[in-house]
Scaffold this active site. Sequence first.
Site, PDB file in Angstrom:
ATOM      1  CG  HIS A   1      -1.773   1.211   1.365  1.00  0.00           C
ATOM      2  ND1 HIS A   1      -3.103   1.242   1.012  1.00  0.00           N
ATOM      3  CD2 HIS A   1      -1.481   2.458   1.804  1.00  0.00           C
ATOM      4  CE1 HIS A   1      -3.587   2.454   1.220  1.00  0.00           C
ATOM      5  NE2 HIS A   1      -2.622   3.219   1.710  1.00  0.00           N
ATOM      6  CD  GLU A   2       1.449   3.667   3.691  1.00  0.00           C
ATOM      7  OE1 GLU A   2       1.648   4.727   3.059  1.00  0.00           O
ATOM      8  OE2 GLU A   2       0.393   3.458   4.334  1.00  0.00           O
TER       9      GLU A   2
ATOM     10  CG  HIS B   1       0.412   6.332  -0.727  1.00  0.00           C
ATOM     11  ND1 HIS B   1      -0.648   6.991  -1.294  1.00  0.00           N
ATOM     12  CD2 HIS B   1      -0.082   5.718   0.385  1.00  0.00           C
ATOM     13  CE1 HIS B   1      -1.740   6.773  -0.555  1.00  0.00           C
ATOM     14  NE2 HIS B   1      -1.421   6.001   0.462  1.00  0.00           N
TER      15      HIS B   1
ATOM     16  CG  HIS C   1       0.575   8.958  -7.077  1.00  0.00           C
ATOM     17  ND1 HIS C   1      -0.480   9.416  -6.327  1.00  0.00           N
ATOM     18  CD2 HIS C   1       0.401   9.460  -8.315  1.00  0.00           C
ATOM     19  CE1 HIS C   1      -1.263  10.159  -7.110  1.00  0.00           C
ATOM     20  NE2 HIS C   1      -0.752  10.204  -8.309  1.00  0.00           N
TER      21      HIS C   1
HETATM   22 ZN   LIG Z   1      -2.751   5.290   1.952  1.00  0.00          ZN
END
Ligand SMILES: [Zn+2]
Length: 735
Positions: free
Chosen positions: A517-518, A521, A524
């Site tokens: 998940h992290e 980010h 991105h």
């Molecule tokens: Zn998040």
Amino acid sequence: MKRYDHRVPLAVLLLATGTAGVPLGGLARAADAAPEAPPVPAAPATPPFGPSNPFFAPSTLPFQAPPFDRIKDEDYLPAIEAGMASELAEMRAIADDPAPPTFANTFVAMESSGRLLARALSTFRAVTGANTDPVLQAADEKLAPELAAHEDAVYLNPKLFARVAAVYHKRRSLHLDPESLRLVEQTYLAFVHAGANLSPDDKVKLSKFNEEESKLSNTFETRLLAAAKDGAYRTNDKDSLAGLGQAQLAAAAEAAKGRDLTGYLIPLQNTTQQPVLASLTARATRETIFQNSWDRAEHGDANDTRDTIARLAQVRAQRAALLGFPNYAAWVLQDQMAKTPEAALKFMSDLVPLATAKALSEQQDLQAAVDAEHAGFALAAWDWEFYAAKVRQQKYDLDEAEIKPYFELGNVLENGVFYAAHELYGITFKERHDIPVYQPDVRVFEVTDVNGKPLALFYCDYFKRDNKNGGAWMDNLVGESKLLGTLPVIYNVANFQKPAAGEPALISFDDVTTMFHEFGHALHGMFADTVYPSLSGAQTPRDFVEFPSQFNEHWAIYPRVFEHYAHHYQTGAPMPAALVAKIKRAMNFGEGYGLTETLAAAELDMQWHTLAASAPLQNPDDFEKQALARVHIDLAAVPPRYRSSYFLHIWGNGYAAGYYAYLWTQMLDDDAFQWFDEHGGLTRANGERFRRMVLSRGNTQDLEKLYITWRGRAPTVAAMMKYRELKPAAGAAPR
Ligand SMILES: [Zn+2]
């Protein structure tokens, strides 16, 4: 329900980039994991700011990485204060420029300003979040109001706004490239959002509303804190706590002692459901604790929050009307992907019949477990977690101790997280030991692009420490910008258990998912390929920012990736197929409950914030009942995740009219994964296309259009139905 509680602390707001760029109010931290602040000692004497301060000039390290080997705690405050002063001077110079306003002398000049503030503040945010101490806390306390005032000084400078508006109004005739046009529109919107185009009289009214809202919000928080404290369950009767383990009992005894009480004390958590309800065998205790939670702020005493929230909703509606919007949600959503409350409400009403049907079918399974015991009652909200734990045990029998040896942290990182990114995007990772870090646990990797060029620096700081905030997050130390010639420097922080010296770090599958998940980010941020710093990377609205991260979670369980990293740390053997199958089956367990309680809370949020300014003061209990009934999400056994009277996210923590974003981004991540599914899954071509059209674009384009251009159509809930095994109740069609 962990997946709703991740946070990206981009709350550095626009000041992180040192520009008056896009409003990032939508990126506030999720509150579930927020720790209580420790007492703040007196601020130390501030040394003067000069060339000996490591922030004085840009870092000469690779990627302009912060020189943590030279930075002392005392360096931050003077650097940030000097940074605010110099940015303000730069903004004044732009505002007072005698030349007529142009895109270059206004917008490009603003984007180029505030470099000192940006490098000092982003580094400061990293260390205060992950490695704080009394000196940093004191600086944080002192800076909070100064930064807020600094922001006002930029946005409410009428001369600056006049220049911004002048360029904005003739933007169509300027032949700007699309990113520059977007910058003009987003910057103008940010000023208008803050009230820059109001008359002087209306600006006074606005600041009164702002002041009242902030006071009410503080009152709400103070009352709720006291109410939650009073709502703790206390008993001297150990039998009433049957079912709790030794550790839980010891913690309850400790909690009682902490308040100079005898016996046992079980403090309330923020959410409606309380973790102990999964273990307590005495139904009467479960009911009492549940009621304590549900009514915590509704006792008609000094801690009752109902009057406060009714007025808060009204003040927000009135403020929105002053700014020219039909309601508060319309004001908040104008710069979000959903754009209007109607779009968010329509999405939620599509989801309600699917979520509730799933929750009702789960309820049948749980009722069967009740009946199998001949317990003779209908399952209530306070029984849900208890019977869910039983059914989970019977159905899946997942043993953490059996799973964890297959998830050694370093191996998951390099052969799972990095491997998936390499297969999709062609990027490679090499650990660097020459870049200074703020704490010895932090690891640094240089990321190289597919063409062999440097792409980014990536720091990871995964282990729990006492001086680290709870939860997991990502942020930038240096933001990407072609205008400024900077490449991204990005970090991921988490709170995994640190092993004893010499032992391997074996983590749970939940933790594995958090890493993916992290890192979503992080991607991105790393792939950012934009000119202007304020439009770069993960600086996107709240209902978009969790999309790349949740999307990246899908690869954690993707067969080719999973088989590449899930190996026993001692034998190297792959995880047995039967165990993998169990993990996969368990993934959707409780999905109906989780979706329904989150949707119910999101509906409450949106309905409170679509009240018109002319609406009378509401009675919160009546309002809440009617709001839930109106959209058919009033299941007795599945209450909202937060009740209005203790919904901290929306009354205190900046998520007003934004709670739907948690679900909206789930729609996006499932819908996007389905596209990959339909196009051959994990391939370089698919990854390249996603990188080019989505991950590299930051906020340089309208996000709805960006998504549709990549996907070929608008997102729908169909993929959520598929991956989360949702279907409408028999005889009902999705609306
Ligand atoms: Zn998040």
